[in-house]
Design a protein around this motif. Sequence first.
Motif, PDB file in Angstrom:
ATOM      1  N   HIS A 225       1.278   3.332  -2.715  1.00 20.80           N
ATOM      2  CA  HIS A 225       0.454   4.320  -3.445  1.00 20.80           C
ATOM      3  C   HIS A 225       1.267   5.526  -3.925  1.00 20.80           C
ATOM      4  O   HIS A 225       0.939   6.679  -3.638  1.00 20.80           O
ATOM      5  CB  HIS A 225      -0.717   4.789  -2.590  1.00 20.80           C
ATOM      6  CG  HIS A 225      -1.737   3.732  -2.348  1.00 20.80           C
ATOM      7  ND1 HIS A 225      -2.742   3.475  -3.248  1.00 20.80           N
ATOM      8  CD2 HIS A 225      -1.893   2.847  -1.335  1.00 20.80           C
ATOM      9  CE1 HIS A 225      -3.483   2.475  -2.787  1.00 20.80           C
ATOM     10  NE2 HIS A 225      -2.990   2.072  -1.630  1.00 20.80           N
ATOM     11  N   ILE A 226       2.325   5.265  -4.682  1.00 19.40           N
ATOM     12  CA  ILE A 226       3.158   6.350  -5.212  1.00 19.40           C
ATOM     13  C   ILE A 226       2.339   7.226  -6.153  1.00 19.40           C
ATOM     14  O   ILE A 226       1.613   6.756  -7.011  1.00 19.40           O
ATOM     15  CB  ILE A 226       4.390   5.788  -5.953  1.00 19.40           C
ATOM     16  CG1 ILE A 226       5.349   5.137  -4.950  1.00 19.40           C
ATOM     17  CG2 ILE A 226       5.103   6.885  -6.748  1.00 19.40           C
ATOM     18  CD1 ILE A 226       6.557   4.490  -5.579  1.00 19.40           C
ATOM     19  N   ARG A 227       2.494   8.522  -5.957  1.00 11.21           N
ATOM     20  CA  ARG A 227       1.884   9.536  -6.824  1.00 11.21           C
ATOM     21  C   ARG A 227       2.749  10.783  -6.738  1.00 11.21           C
ATOM     22  O   ARG A 227       3.519  10.944  -5.795  1.00 11.21           O
ATOM     23  CB  ARG A 227       0.452   9.830  -6.396  1.00 11.21           C
ATOM     24  CG  ARG A 227       0.365  10.423  -4.996  1.00 11.21           C
ATOM     25  CD  ARG A 227      -1.032  10.604  -4.472  1.00 11.21           C
ATOM     26  NE  ARG A 227      -1.758  11.600  -5.226  1.00 11.21           N
ATOM     27  CZ  ARG A 227      -3.075  11.712  -5.194  1.00 11.21           C
ATOM     28  NH1 ARG A 227      -3.795  10.908  -4.449  1.00 11.21           N
ATOM     29  NH2 ARG A 227      -3.680  12.638  -5.888  1.00 11.21           N
TER      30      ARG A 227
ATOM     31  N   ASP B 291      -0.431  -2.518  -4.501  1.00 17.61           N
ATOM     32  CA  ASP B 291      -0.699  -1.076  -4.543  1.00 17.61           C
ATOM     33  C   ASP B 291       0.563  -0.224  -4.475  1.00 17.61           C
ATOM     34  O   ASP B 291       0.684   0.678  -3.663  1.00 17.61           O
ATOM     35  CB  ASP B 291      -1.673  -0.661  -3.435  1.00 17.61           C
ATOM     36  CG  ASP B 291      -3.065  -1.215  -3.650  1.00 17.61           C
ATOM     37  OD1 ASP B 291      -3.412  -1.516  -4.808  1.00 17.61           O
ATOM     38  OD2 ASP B 291      -3.811  -1.353  -2.664  1.00 17.61           O
TER      39      ASP B 291
ATOM     40  N   VAL C 298      -0.898   5.615 -14.739  1.00 18.67           N
ATOM     41  CA  VAL C 298      -0.148   6.796 -14.323  1.00 18.67           C
ATOM     42  C   VAL C 298       0.738   7.252 -15.475  1.00 18.67           C
ATOM     43  O   VAL C 298       1.017   6.491 -16.396  1.00 18.67           O
ATOM     44  CB  VAL C 298       0.711   6.529 -13.064  1.00 18.67           C
ATOM     45  CG1 VAL C 298      -0.158   6.178 -11.877  1.00 18.67           C
ATOM     46  CG2 VAL C 298       1.736   5.444 -13.326  1.00 18.67           C
TER      47      VAL C 298
ATOM     48  N   ASP D 285       0.812  -1.222   0.000  1.00 23.95           N
ATOM     49  CA  ASP D 285       0.000   0.000   0.000  1.00 23.95           C
ATOM     50  C   ASP D 285       0.842   1.267   0.000  1.00 23.95           C
ATOM     51  O   ASP D 285       0.574   2.213   0.737  1.00 23.95           O
ATOM     52  CB  ASP D 285      -0.979   0.006   1.177  1.00 23.95           C
ATOM     53  CG  ASP D 285      -2.049  -1.050   1.025  1.00 23.95           C
ATOM     54  OD1 ASP D 285      -2.551  -1.214  -0.101  1.00 23.95           O
ATOM     55  OD2 ASP D 285      -2.379  -1.719   2.015  1.00 23.95           O
TER      56      ASP D 285
ATOM     57  N   ASN E  20       6.673  -6.653  -2.286  1.00 25.29           N
ATOM     58  CA  ASN E  20       5.574  -5.692  -2.243  1.00 25.29           C
ATOM     59  C   ASN E  20       4.265  -6.457  -2.378  1.00 25.29           C
ATOM     60  O   ASN E  20       4.037  -7.139  -3.372  1.00 25.29           O
ATOM     61  CB  ASN E  20       5.721  -4.658  -3.360  1.00 25.29           C
ATOM     62  CG  ASN E  20       4.577  -3.675  -3.367  1.00 25.29           C
ATOM     63  OD1 ASN E  20       4.087  -3.270  -2.327  1.00 25.29           O
ATOM     64  ND2 ASN E  20       4.162  -3.284  -4.556  1.00 25.29           N
TER      65      ASN E  20
ATOM     66  N   THR F  62       5.548   9.640 -13.273  1.00 18.81           N
ATOM     67  CA  THR F  62       5.291   8.867 -12.056  1.00 18.81           C
ATOM     68  C   THR F  62       5.971   7.505 -12.124  1.00 18.81           C
ATOM     69  O   THR F  62       6.552   7.040 -11.134  1.00 18.81           O
ATOM     70  CB  THR F  62       3.777   8.692 -11.826  1.00 18.81           C
ATOM     71  OG1 THR F  62       3.176   9.988 -11.728  1.00 18.81           O
ATOM     72  CG2 THR F  62       3.489   7.912 -10.564  1.00 18.81           C
TER      73      THR F  62
ATOM     74  N   LEU G 221       1.456   1.772  -6.966  1.00 17.05           N
ATOM     75  CA  LEU G 221       1.047   3.054  -7.540  1.00 17.05           C
ATOM     76  C   LEU G 221      -0.340   3.428  -7.039  1.00 17.05           C
ATOM     77  O   LEU G 221      -1.145   2.566  -6.672  1.00 17.05           O
ATOM     78  CB  LEU G 221       1.052   2.967  -9.060  1.00 17.05           C
ATOM     79  CG  LEU G 221       2.407   2.596  -9.683  1.00 17.05           C
ATOM     80  CD1 LEU G 221       2.252   2.323 -11.161  1.00 17.05           C
ATOM     81  CD2 LEU G 221       3.440   3.681  -9.432  1.00 17.05           C
ATOM     82  N   ASP G 222      -0.635   4.715  -7.072  1.00 14.39           N
ATOM     83  CA  ASP G 222      -1.909   5.208  -6.544  1.00 14.39           C
ATOM     84  C   ASP G 222      -3.087   4.914  -7.473  1.00 14.39           C
ATOM     85  O   ASP G 222      -4.215   4.799  -7.013  1.00 14.39           O
ATOM     86  CB  ASP G 222      -1.800   6.716  -6.289  1.00 14.39           C
ATOM     87  CG  ASP G 222      -2.950   7.238  -5.472  1.00 14.39           C
ATOM     88  OD1 ASP G 222      -3.239   6.631  -4.421  1.00 14.39           O
ATOM     89  OD2 ASP G 222      -3.558   8.245  -5.876  1.00 14.39           O
ATOM     90  N   LYS G 223      -2.813   4.805  -8.773  1.00 13.81           N
ATOM     91  CA  LYS G 223      -3.876   4.569  -9.757  1.00 13.81           C
ATOM     92  C   LYS G 223      -3.443   3.481 -10.727  1.00 13.81           C
ATOM     93  O   LYS G 223      -2.260   3.191 -10.861  1.00 13.81           O
ATOM     94  CB  LYS G 223      -4.178   5.845 -10.526  1.00 13.81           C
ATOM     95  CG  LYS G 223      -4.696   6.950  -9.648  1.00 13.81           C
ATOM     96  CD  LYS G 223      -5.038   8.178 -10.447  1.00 13.81           C
ATOM     97  CE  LYS G 223      -5.524   9.185  -9.428  1.00 13.81           C
ATOM     98  NZ  LYS G 223      -6.070  10.336  -9.787  1.00 13.81           N
TER      99      LYS G 223
END
Length: 79
Positions: free
Chosen positions: A10-12, A51, A58, A8, A48, A62, A53-55
């Motif tokens: 969630h890179i953005r 999640d 991207v 989780d 990992n 990103t 990445l955040d979406k």
Amino acid sequence: MKFLIVGDIHIRLNTPISRKDDIEHVFRDKFSQLRKIIVDNKIDCVLNSGDLLDKAFVGNETMMFAEEMINSLGVPFIM
């Protein structure tokens, strides 16, 4: 072999309106903390659980930032 399990992330790169800090700086700091954990505990590999990445979709910027952060860990990163 020692593993570190993360998830989780969630890179953005765009800072959400509800945050007052610089999201890119926050991610750089968090990955620096992960690197310290890896070195201090002689971790061989990061797993990992999802999640990264955040979406789902991207931009290239990103993706390149995520690659830079993963490479900064200095150990294999398995997703």
